[in-house]
Motif scaffolding. Structure first.
Motif, PDB file in Angstrom:
ATOM      1  N   SER A  41      -0.005   6.065   9.855  1.00 36.31           N
ATOM      2  CA  SER A  41      -1.341   5.480   9.758  1.00 36.31           C
ATOM      3  C   SER A  41      -2.267   6.363   8.921  1.00 36.31           C
ATOM      4  O   SER A  41      -3.038   5.860   8.090  1.00 36.31           O
ATOM      5  CB  SER A  41      -1.915   5.278  11.160  1.00 36.31           C
ATOM      6  OG  SER A  41      -3.219   4.782  11.098  1.00 36.31           O
ATOM      7  N   LEU A  42      -2.195   7.664   9.127  1.00 34.66           N
ATOM      8  CA  LEU A  42      -3.016   8.596   8.342  1.00 34.66           C
ATOM      9  C   LEU A  42      -2.652   8.541   6.866  1.00 34.66           C
ATOM     10  O   LEU A  42      -3.537   8.525   5.998  1.00 34.66           O
ATOM     11  CB  LEU A  42      -2.858  10.018   8.868  1.00 34.66           C
ATOM     12  CG  LEU A  42      -3.534  10.322  10.201  1.00 34.66           C
ATOM     13  CD1 LEU A  42      -3.124  11.704  10.698  1.00 34.66           C
ATOM     14  CD2 LEU A  42      -5.036  10.230  10.073  1.00 34.66           C
ATOM     15  N   ARG A  43      -1.360   8.512   6.556  1.00 45.52           N
ATOM     16  CA  ARG A  43      -0.922   8.432   5.154  1.00 45.52           C
ATOM     17  C   ARG A  43      -1.466   7.163   4.505  1.00 45.52           C
ATOM     18  O   ARG A  43      -1.959   7.189   3.379  1.00 45.52           O
ATOM     19  CB  ARG A  43       0.606   8.446   5.060  1.00 45.52           C
ATOM     20  CG  ARG A  43       1.254   9.769   5.374  1.00 45.52           C
ATOM     21  CD  ARG A  43       2.752   9.655   5.239  1.00 45.52           C
ATOM     22  NE  ARG A  43       3.096   9.448   3.841  1.00 45.52           N
ATOM     23  CZ  ARG A  43       3.801  10.297   3.117  1.00 45.52           C
ATOM     24  NH1 ARG A  43       4.258  11.398   3.659  1.00 45.52           N
ATOM     25  NH2 ARG A  43       4.071  10.045   1.862  1.00 45.52           N
ATOM     26  N   GLN A  44      -1.369   6.055   5.236  1.00 46.06           N
ATOM     27  CA  GLN A  44      -1.836   4.784   4.691  1.00 46.06           C
ATOM     28  C   GLN A  44      -3.344   4.818   4.478  1.00 46.06           C
ATOM     29  O   GLN A  44      -3.838   4.348   3.449  1.00 46.06           O
ATOM     30  CB  GLN A  44      -1.449   3.649   5.637  1.00 46.06           C
ATOM     31  CG  GLN A  44      -1.842   2.287   5.113  1.00 46.06           C
ATOM     32  CD  GLN A  44      -1.340   1.178   5.998  1.00 46.06           C
ATOM     33  OE1 GLN A  44      -0.212   1.202   6.458  1.00 46.06           O
ATOM     34  NE2 GLN A  44      -2.178   0.192   6.242  1.00 46.06           N
ATOM     35  N   ASN A  59       1.206   2.833  -8.050  1.00 43.28           N
ATOM     36  CA  ASN A  59       2.450   3.545  -7.787  1.00 43.28           C
ATOM     37  C   ASN A  59       2.192   4.819  -6.981  1.00 43.28           C
ATOM     38  O   ASN A  59       2.915   5.124  -6.029  1.00 43.28           O
ATOM     39  CB  ASN A  59       3.152   3.862  -9.105  1.00 43.28           C
ATOM     40  CG  ASN A  59       4.572   4.321  -8.910  1.00 43.28           C
ATOM     41  OD1 ASN A  59       5.290   3.787  -8.085  1.00 43.28           O
ATOM     42  ND2 ASN A  59       4.970   5.319  -9.674  1.00 43.28           N
ATOM     43  N   GLN A  60       1.167   5.555  -7.339  1.00 44.63           N
ATOM     44  CA  GLN A  60       0.830   6.776  -6.606  1.00 44.63           C
ATOM     45  C   GLN A  60       0.416   6.441  -5.170  1.00 44.63           C
ATOM     46  O   GLN A  60       0.767   7.164  -4.232  1.00 44.63           O
ATOM     47  CB  GLN A  60      -0.290   7.531  -7.312  1.00 44.63           C
ATOM     48  CG  GLN A  60       0.136   8.138  -8.638  1.00 44.63           C
ATOM     49  CD  GLN A  60      -1.061   8.599  -9.459  1.00 44.63           C
ATOM     50  OE1 GLN A  60      -2.113   7.966  -9.457  1.00 44.63           O
ATOM     51  NE2 GLN A  60      -0.884   9.713 -10.161  1.00 44.63           N
ATOM     52  N   ALA A  61      -0.326   5.360  -4.989  1.00 42.24           N
ATOM     53  CA  ALA A  61      -0.755   4.959  -3.651  1.00 42.24           C
ATOM     54  C   ALA A  61       0.451   4.645  -2.763  1.00 42.24           C
ATOM     55  O   ALA A  61       0.476   5.023  -1.586  1.00 42.24           O
ATOM     56  CB  ALA A  61      -1.689   3.758  -3.728  1.00 42.24           C
ATOM     57  N   ALA A  65       1.246   6.648   0.646  1.00 39.04           N
ATOM     58  CA  ALA A  65       1.397   5.903   1.895  1.00 39.04           C
ATOM     59  C   ALA A  65       2.807   6.000   2.465  1.00 39.04           C
ATOM     60  O   ALA A  65       3.031   5.685   3.632  1.00 39.04           O
ATOM     61  CB  ALA A  65       1.022   4.441   1.679  1.00 39.04           C
ATOM     62  N   GLY A  66       3.758   6.426   1.643  1.00 40.55           N
ATOM     63  CA  GLY A  66       5.142   6.539   2.103  1.00 40.55           C
ATOM     64  C   GLY A  66       5.836   5.203   2.245  1.00 40.55           C
ATOM     65  O   GLY A  66       6.691   5.026   3.114  1.00 40.55           O
ATOM     66  N   VAL A  67       5.459   4.247   1.375  1.00 43.65           N
ATOM     67  CA  VAL A  67       6.041   2.905   1.429  1.00 43.65           C
ATOM     68  C   VAL A  67       6.525   2.507   0.031  1.00 43.65           C
ATOM     69  O   VAL A  67       6.187   3.141  -0.963  1.00 43.65           O
ATOM     70  CB  VAL A  67       5.022   1.864   1.951  1.00 43.65           C
ATOM     71  CG1 VAL A  67       4.586   2.194   3.368  1.00 43.65           C
ATOM     72  CG2 VAL A  67       3.822   1.746   1.040  1.00 43.65           C
ATOM     73  N   SER A  68       7.277   1.431  -0.023  1.00 43.35           N
ATOM     74  CA  SER A  68       7.721   0.913  -1.314  1.00 43.35           C
ATOM     75  C   SER A  68       6.529   0.309  -2.056  1.00 43.35           C
ATOM     76  O   SER A  68       5.488   0.014  -1.452  1.00 43.35           O
ATOM     77  CB  SER A  68       8.793  -0.167  -1.113  1.00 43.35           C
ATOM     78  OG  SER A  68       8.203  -1.327  -0.540  1.00 43.35           O
ATOM     79  N   LEU A  69       6.693   0.115  -3.338  1.00 44.65           N
ATOM     80  CA  LEU A  69       5.633  -0.496  -4.139  1.00 44.65           C
ATOM     81  C   LEU A  69       5.326  -1.901  -3.629  1.00 44.65           C
ATOM     82  O   LEU A  69       4.163  -2.291  -3.509  1.00 44.65           O
ATOM     83  CB  LEU A  69       6.036  -0.529  -5.614  1.00 44.65           C
ATOM     84  CG  LEU A  69       5.014  -1.084  -6.591  1.00 44.65           C
ATOM     85  CD1 LEU A  69       3.697  -0.323  -6.504  1.00 44.65           C
ATOM     86  CD2 LEU A  69       5.559  -1.022  -8.012  1.00 44.65           C
ATOM     87  N   ALA A  70       6.361  -2.654  -3.281  1.00 44.16           N
ATOM     88  CA  ALA A  70       6.152  -4.007  -2.755  1.00 44.16           C
ATOM     89  C   ALA A  70       5.359  -3.967  -1.450  1.00 44.16           C
ATOM     90  O   ALA A  70       4.436  -4.768  -1.251  1.00 44.16           O
ATOM     91  CB  ALA A  70       7.493  -4.701  -2.545  1.00 44.16           C
ATOM     92  N   ASP A  71       5.689  -3.024  -0.584  1.00 39.43           N
ATOM     93  CA  ASP A  71       4.943  -2.905   0.678  1.00 39.43           C
ATOM     94  C   ASP A  71       3.504  -2.479   0.416  1.00 39.43           C
ATOM     95  O   ASP A  71       2.580  -2.941   1.087  1.00 39.43           O
ATOM     96  CB  ASP A  71       5.617  -1.908   1.624  1.00 39.43           C
ATOM     97  CG  ASP A  71       6.896  -2.446   2.232  1.00 39.43           C
ATOM     98  OD1 ASP A  71       7.097  -3.685   2.220  1.00 39.43           O
ATOM     99  OD2 ASP A  71       7.705  -1.633   2.717  1.00 39.43           O
ATOM    100  N   TRP A  72       3.308  -1.593  -0.573  1.00 39.01           N
ATOM    101  CA  TRP A  72       1.941  -1.171  -0.883  1.00 39.01           C
ATOM    102  C   TRP A  72       1.116  -2.350  -1.375  1.00 39.01           C
ATOM    103  O   TRP A  72      -0.043  -2.500  -1.010  1.00 39.01           O
ATOM    104  CB  TRP A  72       1.901  -0.039  -1.907  1.00 39.01           C
ATOM    105  CG  TRP A  72       0.490   0.191  -2.334  1.00 39.01           C
ATOM    106  CD1 TRP A  72      -0.096  -0.156  -3.511  1.00 39.01           C
ATOM    107  CD2 TRP A  72      -0.560   0.731  -1.523  1.00 39.01           C
ATOM    108  NE1 TRP A  72      -1.432   0.148  -3.486  1.00 39.01           N
ATOM    109  CE2 TRP A  72      -1.738   0.689  -2.275  1.00 39.01           C
ATOM    110  CE3 TRP A  72      -0.615   1.238  -0.226  1.00 39.01           C
ATOM    111  CZ2 TRP A  72      -2.970   1.146  -1.782  1.00 39.01           C
ATOM    112  CZ3 TRP A  72      -1.832   1.690   0.262  1.00 39.01           C
ATOM    113  CH2 TRP A  72      -2.988   1.646  -0.521  1.00 39.01           C
TER     114      TRP A  72
END
Length: 100
Positions: A41-44, A59-61, A65-72
């Motif tokens: 949650s903090l990363r996001q 892409n950096q976000a 966030a520690g997620v895939s680009l699609a999830d971002w």
């Protein structure tokens, strides 16, 4: 697995005990789950803030966030995020999208 110890306020301890009862799991398991979910949650949250302010690209976000680009992209849509991107950012994001 490393071990840590921490002092927590009485209110947090009461909440922890309530969640332990709710989940019917061991205290250490509940603490590990809470830490994992809290860190994600903090990363996001940091990714959302930095992306919205224009500090980082799509892409950096996703990486922050520690997620895939699609999830971002789903997260960004859910939070109605908009930002001003530089052409270099768009090139980087396009390259990352091609890798999907």
């Amino acid at each position: 697995m490393p071990s840590i110890s921490a002092r927590i306020p009485d209110d947090d301890n009461a909440e922890l005990e309530a969640v332990i009862q709710l989940l019917d799991e061991e205290k250490s398991t509940v603490i590990r789950k809470a830490l994992s979910e809290g860190l994600q949650s903090l990363r996001q949250r940091v990714a959302i803030e930095q992306y919205q302010s224009g500090e980082i690209s799509v892409n950096q976000a996703a990486r922050v966030a520690g997620v895939s680009l699609a999830d971002w992209l789903t997260i960004a849509r859910e939070h109605n995020l908009t930002t001003q991107l530089a052409p270099a950012d768009l090139d980087e994001d396009a390259a990352a999208a091609r890798e999907l």
